[in-house]
Design a protein around this motif. Structure first.
Motif, PDB file in Angstrom:
ATOM      1  N   LYS A 147      -1.197 -13.362   1.663  1.00  0.00           N
ATOM      2  CA  LYS A 147      -1.446 -14.105   2.894  1.00  0.00           C
ATOM      3  C   LYS A 147      -1.400 -13.212   4.132  1.00  0.00           C
ATOM      4  O   LYS A 147      -2.192 -13.376   5.052  1.00  0.00           O
ATOM      5  CB  LYS A 147      -0.441 -15.244   3.022  1.00  0.00           C
ATOM      6  N   ASN A 148      -0.455 -12.308   4.173  1.00  0.00           N
ATOM      7  CA  ASN A 148      -0.307 -11.423   5.328  1.00  0.00           C
ATOM      8  C   ASN A 148      -0.360  -9.963   4.868  1.00  0.00           C
ATOM      9  O   ASN A 148       0.666  -9.286   4.783  1.00  0.00           O
ATOM     10  CB  ASN A 148       1.015 -11.703   6.056  1.00  0.00           C
ATOM     11  N   PRO A 149      -1.561  -9.491   4.555  1.00  0.00           N
ATOM     12  CA  PRO A 149      -1.672  -8.137   3.981  1.00  0.00           C
ATOM     13  C   PRO A 149      -1.363  -7.048   4.997  1.00  0.00           C
ATOM     14  O   PRO A 149      -1.506  -7.233   6.209  1.00  0.00           O
ATOM     15  CB  PRO A 149      -3.142  -8.086   3.547  1.00  0.00           C
ATOM     16  N   GLY A 150      -0.958  -5.904   4.450  1.00  0.00           N
ATOM     17  CA  GLY A 150      -0.757  -4.727   5.285  1.00  0.00           C
ATOM     18  C   GLY A 150      -2.074  -3.999   5.477  1.00  0.00           C
ATOM     19  O   GLY A 150      -3.147  -4.610   5.503  1.00  0.00           O
ATOM     20  N   ARG A 154      -9.322  -0.741  -0.995  1.00  0.00           N
ATOM     21  CA  ARG A 154      -9.278  -0.679  -2.454  1.00  0.00           C
ATOM     22  C   ARG A 154      -8.999   0.717  -2.989  1.00  0.00           C
ATOM     23  O   ARG A 154      -8.346   0.882  -4.023  1.00  0.00           O
ATOM     24  CB  ARG A 154     -10.588  -1.223  -3.026  1.00  0.00           C
ATOM     25  N   ASN A 155      -9.490   1.763  -2.302  1.00  0.00           N
ATOM     26  CA  ASN A 155      -9.275   3.113  -2.813  1.00  0.00           C
ATOM     27  C   ASN A 155      -7.823   3.553  -2.683  1.00  0.00           C
ATOM     28  O   ASN A 155      -7.273   4.175  -3.595  1.00  0.00           O
ATOM     29  CB  ASN A 155     -10.198   4.096  -2.083  1.00  0.00           C
ATOM     30  N   GLN A 156      -7.206   3.238  -1.554  1.00  0.00           N
ATOM     31  CA  GLN A 156      -5.794   3.564  -1.403  1.00  0.00           C
ATOM     32  C   GLN A 156      -4.932   2.741  -2.358  1.00  0.00           C
ATOM     33  O   GLN A 156      -3.949   3.236  -2.909  1.00  0.00           O
ATOM     34  CB  GLN A 156      -5.366   3.342   0.046  1.00  0.00           C
ATOM     35  N   ASP A 180     -18.323   6.430   2.184  1.00  0.00           N
ATOM     36  CA  ASP A 180     -18.690   6.185   3.580  1.00  0.00           C
ATOM     37  C   ASP A 180     -17.646   6.701   4.551  1.00  0.00           C
ATOM     38  O   ASP A 180     -17.835   6.642   5.767  1.00  0.00           O
ATOM     39  CB  ASP A 180     -18.959   4.699   3.829  1.00  0.00           C
ATOM     40  N   GLY A 181     -16.534   7.222   4.036  1.00  0.00           N
ATOM     41  CA  GLY A 181     -15.478   7.745   4.898  1.00  0.00           C
ATOM     42  C   GLY A 181     -14.501   6.694   5.366  1.00  0.00           C
ATOM     43  O   GLY A 181     -13.619   6.991   6.178  1.00  0.00           O
ATOM     44  N   GLY A 182     -14.614   5.479   4.860  1.00  0.00           N
ATOM     45  CA  GLY A 182     -13.710   4.401   5.245  1.00  0.00           C
ATOM     46  C   GLY A 182     -13.154   3.677   4.041  1.00  0.00           C
ATOM     47  O   GLY A 182     -13.686   3.763   2.934  1.00  0.00           O
ATOM     48  N   ASP A 183     -12.053   2.929   4.276  1.00  0.00           N
ATOM     49  CA  ASP A 183     -11.429   2.181   3.188  1.00  0.00           C
ATOM     50  C   ASP A 183     -10.647   1.012   3.774  1.00  0.00           C
ATOM     51  O   ASP A 183      -9.431   1.079   3.936  1.00  0.00           O
ATOM     52  CB  ASP A 183     -10.502   3.091   2.375  1.00  0.00           C
ATOM     53  N   GLY A 184     -11.364  -0.041   4.093  1.00  0.00           N
ATOM     54  CA  GLY A 184     -10.710  -1.208   4.651  1.00  0.00           C
ATOM     55  C   GLY A 184     -10.609  -1.143   6.167  1.00  0.00           C
ATOM     56  O   GLY A 184     -10.723  -0.071   6.767  1.00  0.00           O
ATOM     57  N   PRO A 185     -10.370  -2.300   6.812  1.00  0.00           N
ATOM     58  CA  PRO A 185     -10.306  -2.352   8.275  1.00  0.00           C
ATOM     59  C   PRO A 185      -8.999  -1.813   8.833  1.00  0.00           C
ATOM     60  O   PRO A 185      -7.990  -1.720   8.131  1.00  0.00           O
ATOM     61  CB  PRO A 185     -10.434  -3.859   8.558  1.00  0.00           C
ATOM     62  N   LYS A 186      -9.041  -1.440  10.093  1.00  0.00           N
ATOM     63  CA  LYS A 186      -7.855  -1.089  10.887  1.00  0.00           C
ATOM     64  C   LYS A 186      -7.080   0.098  10.334  1.00  0.00           C
ATOM     65  O   LYS A 186      -5.857   0.189  10.498  1.00  0.00           O
ATOM     66  CB  LYS A 186      -6.940  -2.304  11.020  1.00  0.00           C
ATOM     67  N   ASN A 187      -7.758   1.012   9.647  1.00  0.00           N
ATOM     68  CA  ASN A 187      -7.093   2.259   9.267  1.00  0.00           C
ATOM     69  C   ASN A 187      -8.150   3.361   9.216  1.00  0.00           C
ATOM     70  O   ASN A 187      -9.340   3.095   9.110  1.00  0.00           O
ATOM     71  CB  ASN A 187      -6.345   2.118   7.936  1.00  0.00           C
ATOM     72  N   ASP A 188      -7.688   4.609   9.299  1.00  0.00           N
ATOM     73  CA  ASP A 188      -8.611   5.746   9.450  1.00  0.00           C
ATOM     74  C   ASP A 188      -8.761   6.572   8.186  1.00  0.00           C
ATOM     75  O   ASP A 188      -9.249   7.699   8.233  1.00  0.00           O
ATOM     76  CB  ASP A 188      -8.136   6.643  10.594  1.00  0.00           C
ATOM     77  N   ALA A 189      -8.360   6.043   7.037  1.00  0.00           N
ATOM     78  CA  ALA A 189      -8.433   6.797   5.782  1.00  0.00           C
ATOM     79  C   ALA A 189      -9.577   6.299   4.910  1.00  0.00           C
ATOM     80  O   ALA A 189      -9.952   5.133   4.955  1.00  0.00           O
ATOM     81  CB  ALA A 189      -7.120   6.703   5.016  1.00  0.00           C
ATOM     82  N   ALA A 216      -0.054  -5.235  -0.217  1.00  0.00           N
ATOM     83  CA  ALA A 216      -1.331  -4.525  -0.068  1.00  0.00           C
ATOM     84  C   ALA A 216      -1.259  -3.600   1.139  1.00  0.00           C
ATOM     85  O   ALA A 216      -2.159  -3.562   1.983  1.00  0.00           O
ATOM     86  CB  ALA A 216      -2.501  -5.502   0.067  1.00  0.00           C
ATOM     87  N   ASP A 217      -0.187  -2.818   1.190  1.00  0.00           N
ATOM     88  CA  ASP A 217       0.100  -1.967   2.355  1.00  0.00           C
ATOM     89  C   ASP A 217       0.109  -0.493   1.960  1.00  0.00           C
ATOM     90  O   ASP A 217       1.001   0.265   2.336  1.00  0.00           O
ATOM     91  CB  ASP A 217       1.458  -2.366   2.955  1.00  0.00           C
ATOM     92  N   SER A 218      -0.887  -0.096   1.208  1.00  0.00           N
ATOM     93  CA  SER A 218      -0.951   1.277   0.704  1.00  0.00           C
ATOM     94  C   SER A 218      -1.061   2.306   1.822  1.00  0.00           C
ATOM     95  O   SER A 218      -0.484   3.394   1.740  1.00  0.00           O
ATOM     96  CB  SER A 218      -2.130   1.420  -0.261  1.00  0.00           C
ATOM     97  N   TYR A 219      -1.800   1.981   2.872  1.00  0.00           N
ATOM     98  CA  TYR A 219      -1.972   2.935   3.972  1.00  0.00           C
ATOM     99  C   TYR A 219      -0.627   3.299   4.595  1.00  0.00           C
ATOM    100  O   TYR A 219      -0.325   4.486   4.805  1.00  0.00           O
ATOM    101  CB  TYR A 219      -2.900   2.357   5.035  1.00  0.00           C
ATOM    102  N   SER A 220       0.191   2.294   4.879  1.00  0.00           N
ATOM    103  CA  SER A 220       1.499   2.552   5.492  1.00  0.00           C
ATOM    104  C   SER A 220       2.394   3.362   4.558  1.00  0.00           C
ATOM    105  O   SER A 220       3.148   4.243   5.004  1.00  0.00           O
ATOM    106  CB  SER A 220       2.175   1.231   5.858  1.00  0.00           C
ATOM    107  N   PHE A 221       2.307   3.073   3.259  1.00  0.00           N
ATOM    108  CA  PHE A 221       3.117   3.815   2.285  1.00  0.00           C
ATOM    109  C   PHE A 221       2.752   5.296   2.315  1.00  0.00           C
ATOM    110  O   PHE A 221       3.629   6.163   2.431  1.00  0.00           O
ATOM    111  CB  PHE A 221       2.903   3.242   0.890  1.00  0.00           C
TER     112      PHE A 221
END
Length: 256
Positions: A147-150, A154-156, A180-189, A216-221
């Motif tokens: 409901k409140n994903p981080g 999908r790649n991270q 494409d150089g991106g992986d989901g919204p609101k992150n730069d990885a 689903a907070d792989s970027y922060s991890f």
């Protein structure tokens, strides 16, 4: 003449960018069936429903119409081409290569665990090709979000799933990234790369792996792990910026 860059698994020409220059294999009846299946008719205007119910009178051109007989359609960039290019680069770098194709689909977490299992099989000499080995594949996975994903796509998530599965496995690296150089919204990885030592190290540093997976907070991890272990970013995260094209995702697994 159509020069097509495919970001769809299997490269179906009538799906890529809605296939504006090729025959449409779908029908109005297909659309009505989907509306009925998910009980969406009440949210569709009467004029739209009437159009869909017109049948053949409103259909898009099909293959038998003759309208596309003189068309030439060329796939100039696909995931299969990207996989082959990565394989060639790996060979030039001294690796034996095992290509697993370009049609990897399914839940990112499950795919990460599955591919990590293949990598462990290579380490345990259960595959016919010996190290140094590069196992390369591509496609596009999906995620089921809470409901409140981080943050993180999908790649991270796929790499984070593999991180625990590969815990303690020596001489391996596992990369998953978006072309494409991106992986989901609101992150730069665009994705991430992990090794067999990262799970244990991350736990010693106090990172909450299960919480990152559940949210689903792989970027922060990965960002926190980089900062705590290395004191800087761009160690595990892939941050090369937008590439200007998109042929889905690549997974590259190495055994040395």
């Amino acid at each position: 003449i159509s020069l097509v860059l495919s970001d769809v698994v299997g490269d179906p020409l009538d799906v890529i960018a809605s296939g504006p220059t090729v025959a449409d294999s779908t029908t109005l009846a297909d659309a009505l069936q989907i509306l009925g299946k998910y009980k969406l008719e009440s949210g569709v205007s009467g004029s739209c429903l009437q159009h869909l119910r017109n049948g053949d009178a409103s259909e898009t051109p099909k293959a038998k119409s003759g309208l596309f007989d003189s068309d030439t359609v060329c796939l100039v960039a696909t995931n299969a081409i990207a996989v082959a290019a990565a394989a060639e680069k790996a060979q030039d770098s001294g690796f034996e290569v095992l290509q697993l194709g370009s049609q990897i689909e399914g839940d990112a977490i499950a795919v990460g665990q599955c591919l990590a299992g293949i990598l462990k099989s290579a380490v345990n000499a259960e595959l016919p090709i010996k190290p140094p080995l590069a196992i390369i594949c591509g496609g596009e996975t999906t995620m089921t979000l809470p409901k409140n994903p981080g943050l993180g796509g999908r790649n991270q998530a796929l790499a984070l799933s593999a991180l625990k599965s590969l815990s303690g496995v020596k001489r391996v690296a596992f990369l998953s990234g978006g072309t494409d150089g991106g992986d989901g919204p609101k992150n730069d990885a665009a994705g991430a790369v992990v090794t067999g030592e990262d799970y244990v190290c991350s736990q010693k540093l106090g990172l909450k792996y299960s919480n990152a997976m559940d949210r689903a907070d792989s970027y922060s991890f990965f960002k926190s792990y980089e900062q705590k272990r290395f004191g800087r970013e761009n160690i595990l995260h892939l941050r090369d910026g937008p590439t200007g094209t998109n042929v889905m995702d690549l997974v590259i697994m190495l055994v040395v």
